[in-house]
Motif scaffolding. Sequence first.
Motif, PDB file in Angstrom:
ATOM      1  N   ALA A  54       0.830  -1.209   0.000  1.00 34.62           N
ATOM      2  CA  ALA A  54       0.000   0.000   0.000  1.00 34.62           C
ATOM      3  C   ALA A  54       0.860   1.253   0.000  1.00 34.62           C
ATOM      4  CB  ALA A  54      -0.930  -0.017   1.221  1.00 34.62           C
ATOM      5  N   GLU A  55       1.934   1.241   0.799  1.00 30.05           N
ATOM      6  CA  GLU A  55       2.821   2.403   0.845  1.00 30.05           C
ATOM      7  C   GLU A  55       3.567   2.573  -0.469  1.00 30.05           C
ATOM      8  OE1 GLU A  55       4.855   5.755   1.847  1.00 30.05           O
ATOM      9  OE2 GLU A  55       3.059   4.871   2.764  1.00 30.05           O
ATOM     10  N   LEU A  56       4.026   1.484  -1.054  1.00 24.75           N
ATOM     11  CA  LEU A  56       4.720   1.565  -2.349  1.00 24.75           C
ATOM     12  C   LEU A  56       3.771   2.079  -3.427  1.00 24.75           C
ATOM     13  CD1 LEU A  56       6.628  -1.822  -2.116  1.00 24.75           C
ATOM     14  CD2 LEU A  56       7.703   0.435  -2.227  1.00 24.75           C
ATOM     15  N   ARG A  57       2.551   1.591  -3.414  1.00 27.01           N
ATOM     16  CA  ARG A  57       1.556   2.031  -4.398  1.00 27.01           C
ATOM     17  C   ARG A  57       1.324   3.537  -4.278  1.00 27.01           C
ATOM     18  NH1 ARG A  57      -1.911  -1.112  -2.677  1.00 27.01           N
ATOM     19  NH2 ARG A  57      -1.579  -2.894  -4.078  1.00 27.01           N
ATOM     20  N   ARG A  58       1.300   4.030  -3.050  1.00 29.93           N
ATOM     21  CA  ARG A  58       1.091   5.466  -2.829  1.00 29.93           C
ATOM     22  C   ARG A  58       2.227   6.296  -3.399  1.00 29.93           C
ATOM     23  NH1 ARG A  58       2.615   9.438   0.453  1.00 29.93           N
ATOM     24  NH2 ARG A  58       4.135   8.126   1.538  1.00 29.93           N
ATOM     25  N   ARG A  59       3.453   5.776  -3.335  1.00 32.68           N
ATOM     26  CA  ARG A  59       4.619   6.566  -3.757  1.00 32.68           C
ATOM     27  C   ARG A  59       4.869   6.536  -5.256  1.00 32.68           C
ATOM     28  NH1 ARG A  59       9.440   5.539   0.646  1.00 32.68           N
ATOM     29  NH2 ARG A  59       8.121   5.407   2.499  1.00 32.68           N
ATOM     30  N   LEU A  60       4.442   5.488  -5.915  1.00 34.56           N
ATOM     31  CA  LEU A  60       4.757   5.362  -7.334  1.00 34.56           C
ATOM     32  C   LEU A  60       4.046   6.449  -8.138  1.00 34.56           C
ATOM     33  CD1 LEU A  60       4.594   1.493  -7.735  1.00 34.56           C
ATOM     34  CD2 LEU A  60       6.637   2.930  -7.955  1.00 34.56           C
TER      35      LEU A  60
END
Length: 723
Positions: free
Chosen positions: A441-447
Amino acid sequence: MALRLEPLVVRHTHRLPAPTAPAGQGAVAARQFDAALLSVGFKLSAALLERLSGLSEEAVVAVAARTLATVREMVGDHVEHNVYFVDFPANVPDTFDFWMRCIAEALADDVSRAGTPAQLGTGAVDLLTLPSYGSYAHTYAEMLAAHGELIAAAGDRLTVLHPGGTLEDEVTALYLALAGSTTPLGEEALRDLGALAGHCVDGPQPAAIPVRENRAVVNLARLDAGAPLLLDTVTDVLRLACALSDGDVTLLEPTRFRSLSRPVRRALLAGLDAVVAAAPAKLADVSAHREAFKRLGERLHPHEYPRWPHAAEVFAVARGEQQVRSFDSRVEELFAAQDVTGAARLLTAAPGRLFRALDRLLRACRTQDERDAVVAAAEQVAPQVAGRVLLSVREYFHNRPRQPGERRVFVNRRGRGWVTADTRPPVLPPECERLIAALDAELRRRLPAPGHLLIDPDILDVALPLSGNATAAGLGVLPRGSLSPVDGDLLRFFVYWKQTSRTTDFDLSALLLDAEYGTVGWLSWTELTQVEGEHSGDITDAPDGASEFIDLRLGSVRGDFIVPQVNVYAGEGFDEVEESFFGFMLREAEQQGRPFEARTVRMKSELRGPGRVALPLVFLRGADGSWRAKWLHLHLQGDPQANQVEGNQMSVATLVRGIVERDHLTVRHLTDLLAERATATTLWDGTTVPKGPVTYVGLGRPQGLHPDSVVVTPENLRDLIPG
């Protein structure tokens, strides 16, 4: 000045900077340049060919000479690759017959005749005492004359060079990319960053330099130029001091500090003083490298500079004269009291340390409430953790053994690998799954939103470059754990080395393993021929450079794994020789040519690292009979002398199994997350490209992409890692 940096741009970006040259009629020279590049597996893009055609003929010839030298070195064609058996792979003798021939020739030689019978009487003969063993019996030219021309094949490698901006713009862009990288760089890239930083010290700088090793290299260039240093911890100063002494800026290996000039000593002490004055709590970082700071203090003489009292405190802490309670000691106190929740709460003040301690925290939990508290702490601080750490932790917990006793693979920053049984208590699946979901979820937010996402399917199984230390320098080299298809009838390995000052014998070998990682056989200097292939012969001294080759016919290979390896039998190690590299070629059945043909080279990687046995990659047979390569980039300690494939087959098989069976995090994972935010996602068919801008992720940049496209290839794959 910038011209000497042009090869760096070509190597790192596969772009050719725009020459500063008058217009002219350079079309003929440009086509000749393109033809010369084809002979080593490179080609000018249509746009670059058009650009060069509009320059003067003299300018094109000058560019061609520089570029050909660069790409030939990239692929390993800058040296002469001779072979012991002049017409290899034809007519390679049986090993025993060959040794008997060497003995017969020794008995016929006036010099060696006297000693050979005495050795035979003992029942053993030292091959190195036989005059015809281990040295070339023919010249490089004579070897070339024994081989015909290479027949071109559609599967030959073709690396396209694209047009770049001005040399100054390309150098600046490369500097900003390397200095601002979110993942650590390999040794070669760090050296290149040093050269670029010196040139770019007065130009644009990256908004942030998140990797501390990169910052040390940049600070070294800034110190030489008299520019302000970029320091925010006392360890930054220690790393800079290591760089000044040509030591290890990663601080893994001890550095022997040199005597420093007074201006340099003043700069380092002033930097330390400013850091501590701004944040006295940073004195707690000294204890992690206490001995290194003590040795540095002996070189800096802080007592001579009373105007920087805070710098003197650093060395007082290192000597134990001033007590500063470290953050780690407070954490350990809570662990000792079995206060797992308190330890997790304290570690939220250092998010990176919390993530690195997650396994230990979860193993220490005794109740579900404690496990929930640890996972909640990780979820709370995830937005403050570097992207590569998030990905590393995700991969770790995805592979975390659920049962004690399973194999655990360790690989340090220099590629030294070992395997041991995992005796740790398990981490329960619900916590692993909850952590993985939070990280995604955090990676998805940053991409970023990629717009139209264009993906080359061949890159999907490439492992994410979470550290540059997991990839050797070279051409066609992929990060450890990457999988790539192997298409061809003939697989040929090669190794080249040139000793620095003493006799050095590297031995190329190939270990064949079955599906259970048991030994099927091998090819080496002790086993020159097998049903599957041939060894080119043993070279035991390389004052002018030496090469060895192994041929394997993939359709005939027994076993399911092919493990090429390079053993240091005698002399200098991989870090001591003047030059050494490994690679492999793929050829079709009808292709002949010389033993080394640059355009058939699929991969060439530098051989540098600890230990005396190198394991670059392993080849795996699939259920359908097809082959793939999985990249290892590993070194084994080996023995000081006489390493052989026969002696290390068990340790090699165990280590290979640990890497092969690990599920590495690949490009596929991030492109799946990117696709959720894309306006369109297309798998590239290898021919047509969209007309508008795209975000392209693939093994090589296609021709005809819109100029505003974002392009991610193995050369800049680290750009895919979110910050």
